[in-house]
Design an enzyme around this catalytic site. Sequence first.
Site, PDB file in Angstrom:
ATOM      1  CG  ASN A 297      -7.311 -10.851  14.671  1.00 36.07           C
ATOM      2  OD1 ASN A 297      -6.664 -11.665  15.331  1.00 36.07           O
ATOM      3  ND2 ASN A 297      -8.618 -10.898  14.536  1.00 36.07           N
TER       4      ASN A 297
ATOM      5  CG  ASP B 147      12.123  -0.025   4.400  1.00 37.40           C
ATOM      6  OD1 ASP B 147      11.310  -0.905   4.773  1.00 37.40           O
ATOM      7  OD2 ASP B 147      13.314  -0.263   4.141  1.00 37.40           O
TER       8      ASP B 147
ATOM      9  CG  HIS C  90      13.782  -4.318  -3.472  1.00 42.20           C
ATOM     10  ND1 HIS C  90      14.972  -4.190  -2.789  1.00 42.20           N
ATOM     11  CD2 HIS C  90      12.844  -4.614  -2.542  1.00 42.20           C
ATOM     12  CE1 HIS C  90      14.768  -4.413  -1.506  1.00 42.20           C
ATOM     13  NE2 HIS C  90      13.486  -4.667  -1.328  1.00 42.20           N
TER      14      HIS C  90
ATOM     15  CB  ALA D 152     -10.702 -11.699   3.207  1.00 45.77           C
TER      16      ALA D 152
ATOM     17  CB  THR E 166      -1.378  -2.355  -6.549  1.00 43.88           C
ATOM     18  OG1 THR E 166      -2.551  -2.328  -7.371  1.00 43.88           O
ATOM     19  CG2 THR E 166      -1.022  -3.799  -6.208  1.00 43.88           C
TER      20      THR E 166
ATOM     21  NE  ARG F  90     -12.498  -5.778 -10.202  1.00 46.41           N
ATOM     22  CZ  ARG F  90     -13.813  -5.680 -10.268  1.00 46.41           C
ATOM     23  NH1 ARG F  90     -14.408  -4.489 -10.241  1.00 46.41           N
ATOM     24  NH2 ARG F  90     -14.563  -6.767 -10.355  1.00 46.41           N
TER      25      ARG F  90
ATOM     26  NE  ARG G 108     -21.749  -3.188  -2.282  1.00 44.02           N
ATOM     27  CZ  ARG G 108     -22.083  -2.733  -1.072  1.00 44.02           C
ATOM     28  NH1 ARG G 108     -22.320  -1.429  -0.903  1.00 44.02           N
ATOM     29  NH2 ARG G 108     -22.178  -3.550  -0.038  1.00 44.02           N
TER      30      ARG G 108
END
Length: 212
Positions: free
Chosen positions: A83, A91, A113, A167, A172, A187, A190
């Site tokens: 979308n 990079d 960085h 959403a 991470t 996280r 389920r």
Amino acid sequence: MKEEEKIFKGILFCPGDPELKAIKMRSHKLSAQYSQTEEDDIEIRTALAKMILKEFGEGSFMQGPVFFHYGVHTRIGKRNFFNYNLTIQDDAPVTIGNDNNFGPNTTIVTPVHPMLPGERRIMLDKDGNPKHLCYAKPVCIGNDCWFGANVIVCPGVTIGDGCVIGAGSVVTRDIPPMTFAAGNPCRVIREITEKDSMVYKPDVLADYQVEK
């Protein structure tokens, strides 16, 4: 060793290197051209996508506008839907499989960085010359995933096949296959099972059928 080779090795590199800047400038210009096309400019868009990217699979569609940092470090498989407002800061390599759906404002980033301000500002090369340096970690997304709106995928993340990412999530860490994950940081909520089938939502299914 060239700076682009350093990127692929996961070590510090200089983003201001002239060769890297040339790659990025090309991608930025082509991304801008793509973003100025109309939705039904199918042939033009396909040609531009194949110029920007390392690979752009048959049947994939990018609504636009789009932004690719290097472009040539990204591989996109077949039948993917993106979308509007797709940003991929590639990079390090970004690999996307087949049959994925991405909501608006999806962002995928790979550069990292230094944490210390002084090191972000300047470091020294082997000859003692001051340099602005960073490093990057690849991102890999499998097949048959669905990303909600405003998802951010961070450096080094792998997302397995069949995942749903809620959403607004900031991903991470790796997400295992066939799971629903959401949040900031994202996280696993389920597993996704057969009980998630639309068969069990007849009020929504209406007169449609699930393919057997």
